[in-house]
Motif scaffolding. Structure first.
Motif, mmCIF file in Angstrom:
data_model
loop_
_atom_site.group_PDB
_atom_site.id
_atom_site.type_symbol
_atom_site.label_atom_id
_atom_site.label_comp_id
_atom_site.label_asym_id
_atom_site.label_seq_id
_atom_site.Cartn_x
_atom_site.Cartn_y
_atom_site.Cartn_z
ATOM 1 N N ASN A 164 -14.387 7.264 8.486
ATOM 2 C CA ASN A 164 -13.715 6.018 8.863
ATOM 3 C C ASN A 164 -13.533 5.106 7.656
ATOM 4 O OD1 ASN A 164 -13.655 6.739 11.589
ATOM 5 N ND2 ASN A 164 -15.668 5.844 11.990
ATOM 6 N N LEU A 165 -14.608 4.958 6.885
ATOM 7 C CA LEU A 165 -14.560 4.070 5.720
ATOM 8 C C LEU A 165 -13.546 4.558 4.704
ATOM 9 C CD1 LEU A 165 -15.920 1.506 4.643
ATOM 10 C CD2 LEU A 165 -17.577 2.956 3.473
ATOM 11 N N LEU A 166 -13.567 5.851 4.431
ATOM 12 C CA LEU A 166 -12.620 6.423 3.468
ATOM 13 C C LEU A 166 -11.181 6.255 3.954
ATOM 14 C CD1 LEU A 166 -12.015 8.073 0.922
ATOM 15 C CD2 LEU A 166 -12.349 10.149 2.289
ATOM 16 N N LEU A 167 -10.942 6.579 5.211
ATOM 17 C CA LEU A 167 -9.591 6.482 5.770
ATOM 18 C C LEU A 167 -9.086 5.048 5.762
ATOM 19 C CD1 LEU A 167 -7.282 8.009 7.199
ATOM 20 C CD2 LEU A 167 -8.408 7.493 9.363
ATOM 21 N N ASN A 168 -9.950 4.100 6.125
ATOM 22 C CA ASN A 168 -9.530 2.701 6.174
ATOM 23 C C ASN A 168 -9.255 2.145 4.784
ATOM 24 O OD1 ASN A 168 -9.520 2.164 8.998
ATOM 25 N ND2 ASN A 168 -11.756 2.141 8.999
ATOM 26 N N PHE A 169 -10.066 2.538 3.793
ATOM 27 C CA PHE A 169 -9.820 2.073 2.434
ATOM 28 C C PHE A 169 -8.502 2.633 1.899
ATOM 29 C CE2 PHE A 169 -14.303 0.659 1.747
ATOM 30 C CZ PHE A 169 -13.997 -0.574 1.192
ATOM 31 N N VAL A 170 -8.256 3.906 2.153
ATOM 32 C CA VAL A 170 -6.991 4.510 1.707
ATOM 33 C C VAL A 170 -5.809 3.815 2.375
ATOM 34 C CG1 VAL A 170 -5.581 6.606 1.785
ATOM 35 C CG2 VAL A 170 -7.998 6.746 1.153
ATOM 36 N N GLU A 171 -5.947 3.541 3.676
ATOM 37 C CA GLU A 171 -4.866 2.865 4.399
ATOM 38 C C GLU A 171 -4.626 1.462 3.861
ATOM 39 O OE1 GLU A 171 -3.673 1.548 8.985
ATOM 40 O OE2 GLU A 171 -5.631 2.414 8.540
ATOM 41 N N LEU A 172 -5.708 0.729 3.611
ATOM 42 C CA LEU A 172 -5.579 -0.629 3.095
ATOM 43 C C LEU A 172 -4.910 -0.652 1.727
ATOM 44 C CD1 LEU A 172 -8.928 -2.420 4.032
ATOM 45 C CD2 LEU A 172 -6.626 -3.109 4.721
ATOM 46 N N LEU A 173 -5.348 0.215 0.833
ATOM 47 C CA LEU A 173 -4.837 0.202 -0.537
ATOM 48 C C LEU A 173 -3.422 0.777 -0.624
ATOM 49 C CD1 LEU A 173 -8.031 1.312 -2.501
ATOM 50 C CD2 LEU A 173 -7.108 -0.991 -2.247
ATOM 51 N N SER A 174 -3.091 1.696 0.275
ATOM 52 C CA SER A 174 -1.758 2.307 0.208
ATOM 53 C C SER A 174 -0.655 1.327 0.586
ATOM 54 C CB SER A 174 -1.695 3.529 1.129
ATOM 55 O OG SER A 174 -1.818 3.139 2.494
ATOM 56 N N LYS A 175 -0.986 0.326 1.401
ATOM 57 C CA LYS A 175 0.044 -0.612 1.845
ATOM 58 C C LYS A 175 0.610 -1.451 0.699
ATOM 59 C CE LYS A 175 -1.502 -0.791 6.627
ATOM 60 N NZ LYS A 175 -2.218 -1.549 7.677
ATOM 61 N N PRO A 176 -0.212 -2.136 -0.110
ATOM 62 C CA PRO A 176 0.374 -2.881 -1.230
ATOM 63 C C PRO A 176 1.014 -1.981 -2.283
ATOM 64 C CG PRO A 176 -2.026 -2.928 -1.353
ATOM 65 C CD PRO A 176 -1.670 -2.366 -0.012
ATOM 66 N N VAL A 177 0.437 -0.786 -2.499
ATOM 67 C CA VAL A 177 1.015 0.129 -3.486
ATOM 68 C C VAL A 177 2.406 0.581 -3.040
ATOM 69 C CG1 VAL A 177 0.792 2.393 -4.583
ATOM 70 C CG2 VAL A 177 -1.199 0.910 -4.383
ATOM 71 N N SER A 178 2.539 0.947 -1.769
ATOM 72 C CA SER A 178 3.844 1.393 -1.273
ATOM 73 C C SER A 178 4.860 0.257 -1.286
ATOM 74 C CB SER A 178 3.702 1.960 0.146
ATOM 75 O OG SER A 178 3.281 0.957 1.059
ATOM 76 N N LEU A 179 4.415 -0.964 -0.948
ATOM 77 C CA LEU A 179 5.311 -2.120 -1.017
ATOM 78 C C LEU A 179 5.864 -2.299 -2.419
ATOM 79 C CD1 LEU A 179 3.744 -5.131 0.968
ATOM 80 C CD2 LEU A 179 5.967 -4.057 1.355
ATOM 81 N N ALA A 180 4.957 -2.264 -3.406
ATOM 82 C CA ALA A 180 5.355 -2.506 -4.795
ATOM 83 C C ALA A 180 6.253 -1.400 -5.321
ATOM 84 C CB ALA A 180 4.111 -2.640 -5.678
ATOM 85 N N MET A 181 5.877 -0.147 -5.087
ATOM 86 C CA MET A 181 6.611 0.975 -5.673
ATOM 87 C C MET A 181 7.978 1.155 -5.035
ATOM 88 S SD MET A 181 4.598 1.660 -8.026
ATOM 89 C CE MET A 181 5.547 2.998 -8.716
ATOM 90 N N ARG A 182 8.104 0.841 -3.758
ATOM 91 C CA ARG A 182 9.414 0.970 -3.098
ATOM 92 C C ARG A 182 10.421 -0.002 -3.721
ATOM 93 N NH1 ARG A 182 7.726 0.111 1.380
ATOM 94 N NH2 ARG A 182 7.653 2.193 2.306
ATOM 95 N N LEU A 183 10.025 -1.255 -3.850
ATOM 96 C CA LEU A 183 10.926 -2.253 -4.432
ATOM 97 C C LEU A 183 11.196 -1.957 -5.899
ATOM 98 C CD1 LEU A 183 12.508 -4.896 -4.203
ATOM 99 C CD2 LEU A 183 10.363 -6.135 -4.615
ATOM 100 N N PHE A 184 10.140 -1.671 -6.649
ATOM 101 C CA PHE A 184 10.294 -1.376 -8.069
ATOM 102 C C PHE A 184 11.179 -0.154 -8.290
ATOM 103 C CE2 PHE A 184 8.638 1.508 -11.409
ATOM 104 C CZ PHE A 184 9.125 0.833 -12.512
ATOM 105 N N GLY A 185 10.943 0.924 -7.545
ATOM 106 C CA GLY A 185 11.717 2.150 -7.735
ATOM 107 C C GLY A 185 13.203 1.948 -7.506
ATOM 108 N N ASN A 186 13.552 1.222 -6.456
ATOM 109 C CA ASN A 186 14.969 0.985 -6.163
ATOM 110 C C ASN A 186 15.629 0.102 -7.221
ATOM 111 O OD1 ASN A 186 16.014 1.990 -3.317
ATOM 112 N ND2 ASN A 186 13.851 1.475 -3.070
ATOM 113 N N MET A 187 14.943 -0.939 -7.650
ATOM 114 C CA MET A 187 15.532 -1.847 -8.625
ATOM 115 C C MET A 187 15.579 -1.227 -10.025
ATOM 116 S SD MET A 187 16.535 -4.468 -6.984
ATOM 117 C CE MET A 187 16.877 -3.349 -5.624
ATOM 118 N N TYR A 188 14.531 -0.524 -10.403
ATOM 119 C CA TYR A 188 14.487 0.106 -11.732
ATOM 120 C C TYR A 188 15.518 1.222 -11.832
ATOM 121 C CZ TYR A 188 12.457 2.187 -15.949
ATOM 122 O OH TYR A 188 12.262 2.670 -17.223
ATOM 123 N N GLY A 189 15.601 2.055 -10.785
ATOM 124 C CA GLY A 189 16.589 3.127 -10.779
ATOM 125 C C GLY A 189 18.009 2.582 -10.827
#
Length: 265
Positions: free
Chosen positions: A181-206
């Protein structure tokens, strides 16, 4: 050196994707991207100024054109935020408005040819200036990390510290599976800001790289200039959709994440 680098397509693109940096600390331990910081702050001030113009002579009767436009935008964002967020916080709509409008302005700089900004700056001795803040992963990560801290704040406010920690250890598989549970929740928590940042950055940089490649065609003779103009117009029209869409996606996902953090499991 900059002039020589611009003689080749690779050098031209690398030159325009190079940030103006300032190193802080011994050995440059912390490097600030001054162009990203300055442009983002200036556009934030522009956003505040534009809203101030709309409210300066606001009237309850027949509104002026700018007031009417701002009211339409704000009502649209407010509706979307309320549809995505199921709590009772009054902070959500202001957060949504700030994210959407600020990112929209930063993305909108993509429609300005890079040389229109870089060349005047070179005349005053600034040889590197990356014009689009959201094409810098540091900017998108900064915004997404801010959203992450808001997520934690909303979760603590709704569940309390004890409830939040309890869910980290017991959801979704129950208390006897707390390591998973702890591992899954930490991965879920951290993946949200990373995915937010990389989606916007990838589209604008490309998109920025494609714009620079198209502008390079302008130096290949009359046919290159015509092709560059045609492709540039088409890519610009396409980005008239991409620019607000990426701002909207970042805003909506942020609000959804805030809403999810308040749900009890």
């Amino acid at each position: 050196m900059a002039g020589e680098a611009e003689l080749t397509p690779t050098g031209y693109i690398q030159h325009h994707l190079q940030n103006l940096t300032f190193k802080v600390g011994e050995g440059g331990f912390w490097t600030l991207h001054l162009d990203t910081l300055i442009t983002a702050v200036l556009l934030g001030l522009v956003m505040v100024f534009l809203f101030w113009l709309a409210t300066r002579k606001a009237t309850a009767g027949v509104p002026g054109k700018w007031q009417a436009f701002v009211e339409i935008v704000l009502e649209f964002i407010d509706k979307q935020a309320k549809d995505a967020y199921h709590g009772s916080s009054k902070l959500v709509t202001p957060i949504a408005i700030t994210l959407f409008c600020w990112i929209l302005l930063m993305n909108g700089l993509k429609l300005v040819p890079a040389d229109f900004i870089a060349k005047p700056l070179e005349w005053v001795g600034v040889h590197y200036w990356k014009p689009v803040p959201t094409a810098d992963v540091n900017a998108t990560l900064g915004m997404s990390i801010s959203v992450f801290f808001l997520m934690i704040f909303f979760a603590l406010r709704a569940k309390g510290l004890g409830g939040f920690i309890h869910e980290l250890f017991t959801a979704p598989f129950g208390k006897w599976m707390f390591p998973a549970n702890l591992l899954l929740n930490f991965v879920e928590l951290l993946s949200k800001p990373v995915s937010l940042a990389m989606r916007l950055f990838g589209n604008m940089y490309g998109g920025e790289i494609v714009f620079l490649l198209i502008w390079m065609l302008g130096g290949a003779g009359i046919f290159g200039a015509l092709a560059g103009g045609a492709f540039g117009l088409g890519w610009m029209l396409f980005h008239l959709l991409v620019i607000p869409l990426q701002a909207f996606i970042f805003m909506m996902l942020s609000i959804v994440y805030l809403s999810l953090m308040e749900e009890h499991h």
